[in-house]
Design a protein around this motif. Structure first.
Motif, PDB file in Angstrom:
ATOM      1  N   ILE A 331     -18.701  27.574  25.765  1.00  0.00           N
ATOM      2  CA  ILE A 331     -19.846  28.110  26.493  1.00  0.00           C
ATOM      3  C   ILE A 331     -20.100  27.155  27.650  1.00  0.00           C
ATOM      4  N   VAL A 335     -25.021  31.414  30.158  1.00  0.00           N
ATOM      5  CA  VAL A 335     -24.343  32.674  29.859  1.00  0.00           C
ATOM      6  C   VAL A 335     -25.313  33.800  29.554  1.00  0.00           C
ATOM      7  N   ASN A 337     -27.457  36.731  27.992  1.00  0.00           N
ATOM      8  CA  ASN A 337     -26.964  37.753  27.080  1.00  0.00           C
ATOM      9  C   ASN A 337     -26.738  39.087  27.782  1.00  0.00           C
ATOM     10  N   ASP A 342     -30.649  38.809  34.150  1.00  0.00           N
ATOM     11  CA  ASP A 342     -29.676  37.735  34.269  1.00  0.00           C
ATOM     12  C   ASP A 342     -28.779  37.997  35.475  1.00  0.00           C
ATOM     13  N   SER A 345     -23.298  40.169  34.654  1.00  0.00           N
ATOM     14  CA  SER A 345     -22.440  39.770  33.551  1.00  0.00           C
ATOM     15  C   SER A 345     -21.249  40.717  33.471  1.00  0.00           C
ATOM     16  N   ARG A 373     -16.263  36.237  29.161  1.00  0.00           N
ATOM     17  CA  ARG A 373     -17.392  36.839  29.885  1.00  0.00           C
ATOM     18  C   ARG A 373     -17.820  35.881  30.980  1.00  0.00           C
ATOM     19  N   LEU A 374     -18.023  36.411  32.184  1.00  0.00           N
ATOM     20  CA  LEU A 374     -18.453  35.605  33.322  1.00  0.00           C
ATOM     21  C   LEU A 374     -19.848  36.020  33.756  1.00  0.00           C
ATOM     22  N   MET A 375     -20.667  35.046  34.128  1.00  0.00           N
ATOM     23  CA  MET A 375     -21.949  35.303  34.754  1.00  0.00           C
ATOM     24  C   MET A 375     -21.772  35.027  36.241  1.00  0.00           C
ATOM     25  N   GLY A 383     -22.038  30.928  34.881  1.00  0.00           N
ATOM     26  CA  GLY A 383     -21.670  30.543  33.521  1.00  0.00           C
ATOM     27  C   GLY A 383     -20.488  31.362  33.044  1.00  0.00           C
ATOM     28  N   ALA A 384     -19.937  30.941  31.901  1.00  0.00           N
ATOM     29  CA  ALA A 384     -18.808  31.659  31.319  1.00  0.00           C
ATOM     30  C   ALA A 384     -18.774  31.418  29.821  1.00  0.00           C
ATOM     31  N   LEU A 385     -18.260  32.394  29.118  1.00  0.00           N
ATOM     32  CA  LEU A 385     -18.045  32.268  27.677  1.00  0.00           C
ATOM     33  C   LEU A 385     -16.611  32.684  27.392  1.00  0.00           C
TER      34      LEU A 385
END
Length: 441
Positions: A331, A335, A337, A342, A345, A373-375, A383-385
């Motif tokens: 994380i 990120v 949700n 937000d 996403s 997943r990219l923000m 952010g990224a997950l």
């Protein structure tokens, strides 16, 4: 000779000791701790609980290491700080004077506040002693209930299941960790837990812990159901340990308030690690970071300032790398949700075709457990997950931490069916190539 006193022997405290000794070879360093085991890996407790590593591998400092640092350790609880006289009061050891004081007191697990929560068999995973207590109970307990929606609760559920305990996992909401994960990610984790034999109970909360002769026998839910068990493992979050600072009149909020130099509101007192709420000079906001690497960096920075060599602490994009339900998870940054408020996403899972690229190994198409997943902000990645295969983690961490302009590929990232992995790796590789050319010139 300057006397440095450090309260706490976690990663922030020990990083401060090492840095102080480098900067002040003749200074006196004293460490005050309540923990009988000194410095050990708290992230490693989950692997000890699941029987993947022995307790000996958790210990990060040998007697020789402590001797080399020339740190005098005092075992005891600090009862009071007097900023005016520059003294702390240690239980049974008496008063202790300091020239510079660091509060690296860490955080503590939030207790479950329901009737019966003080029964024997209600446990947490804060310390090595906690892990040993859980293991002792696991030898005699057939069924355990785990409550909490974050990382520690899953670690406890997995660890107990690995020890042969029948685990029921209570989730307050409809799915796992909705504050951080989107629904696809939650379901991936839940599927892994189910395959490990852990039974999930969504929308379920404990109303009362039932006991006999002070020992846990069952839990009653808010729906009225009764589930027999011999253990209740609680992982509902942590609170910074700020009580000492509060009683001494230091400014606190969620944690101990410090400026960018890790200085508290009292002269010659600093704070670092989980207990500190650090001012970010870039944003003007103060935040608590309860992660291992930021705690280490804060301990180092505090020590530089304690030694009279001013150095500001700049918060980089938070990165949490962990294993969750048998899956590797990174994380990076924020990120969220995927809610409407937000940054945009975008997510792609195993349906994406991942190509062989420089510095990367192809991710197998058709795997159910690979997900990114990219923000996406206006000009940068926020952010990224990354769940499963981790080859994208380093490029994403660099792009997010350095706030690299992703305008050239932003529109492509947002296209339906975009190959996120390919786009990110190609863009990152092109930037790395440009840096190489610049260095060569």
């Amino acid at each position: 000779m300057t006397r440095y006193v450090i309260v706490g022997t976690g990663v922030a405290g020990v990083a401060a000791m090492e840095t102080l000794r480098q900067n002040d070879p003749s200074g006196e360093i004293l460490a005050v701790t309540e923990d009988p085991h000194g410095f050990y890996s708290r992230p490693g407790l989950a692997y000890y609980l699941s029987d993947e590593i022995p307790a000996s591998r958790l210990i990060l400092f040998s007697k020789q290491d402590w001797k080399a640092l020339r740190v005098r350790t005092i075992r005891g609880r600090v009862e009071r700080i007097d900023p005016h006289t520059h003294k702390i009061m240690v239980h049974k050891a008496g008063p202790l004077a300091y020239d510079r004081l660091l509060l690296a007191t860490g955080s503590t697990a939030i207790p479950l506040e329901v009737p019966g929560a003080d029964s024997k068999g209600v446990v947490k995973l804060d310390t090595l002693e906690d892990a040993r207590r859980m293991l002792a109970l696991a030898r005699h307990v057939h069924t355990a209930v785990v409550v909490g929606g974050g990382v520690v609760s899953v670690e406890m559920a997995e660890g107990l299941a690995a020890r042969g305990v029948n685990v029921h996992y209570f989730l307050r909401g409809e799915r796992y960790w909705p504050r951080v994960l989107d629904e696809t990610e939650s379901r991936l984790i839940e599927g892994q837990l189910d395959r490990a034999g852990i039974r999930l109970h969504p929308c379920t909360e404990i109303a009362t812990i039932l006991s006999r002769r002070g020992k846990v026998t069952a839990v009653q839910t808010k729906k009225g159901d009764i589930l027999p068990c011999g253990m209740v493992a609680v992982g509902i979050g942590v609170d910074p340990r700020k009580e000492l600072a509060q009683s001494a009149g230091l400014k606190t909020d969620r944690g101990i308030l410090v400026d960018e130099f890790l200085r508290t509101s009292a002269a010659d007192i600093y704070a670092a690690g989980d207990a500190a709420q650090v001012l970010d000079p870039n944003t003007g906001a103060s935040q608590v970071e309860t992660l291992w690497l930021p705690a280490r960096r804060q301990g180092e920075t505090a020590a530089w300032n304690m030694a009279g060599r001013p150095q500001a602490y700049f918060r980089s994009a938070a990165t949490n790398v962990l294993r969750l339900a048998g899956l590797r998870l990174s994380i990076i940054g924020a990120v969220g949700n995927g809610k409407e408020d937000d940054p945009v996403s975008v997510a792609r899972g195993s349906s994406e075709t991942w190509l062989q690229l420089p510095n990367a190994i192809a991710m197998a198409a058709g795997s159910e457990l690979n997900h990114v997943r990219l923000m996406v902000g206006e000009r940068t990645l926020v952010g990224a997950l990354v769940l499963g295969e981790q080859k994208l983690s380093q490029p994403l961490q660099e792009l997010i931490t350095r706030q690299v302009d992703i305008t050239p590929i932003r529109a492509q990232l947002l296209e339906a069916g975009a190959a996120l992995g390919q786009l990110i790796m190609e863009y990152w590789s092109s930037l790395a190539g440009q840096r190489s050319l610049q260095n060569a010139a």
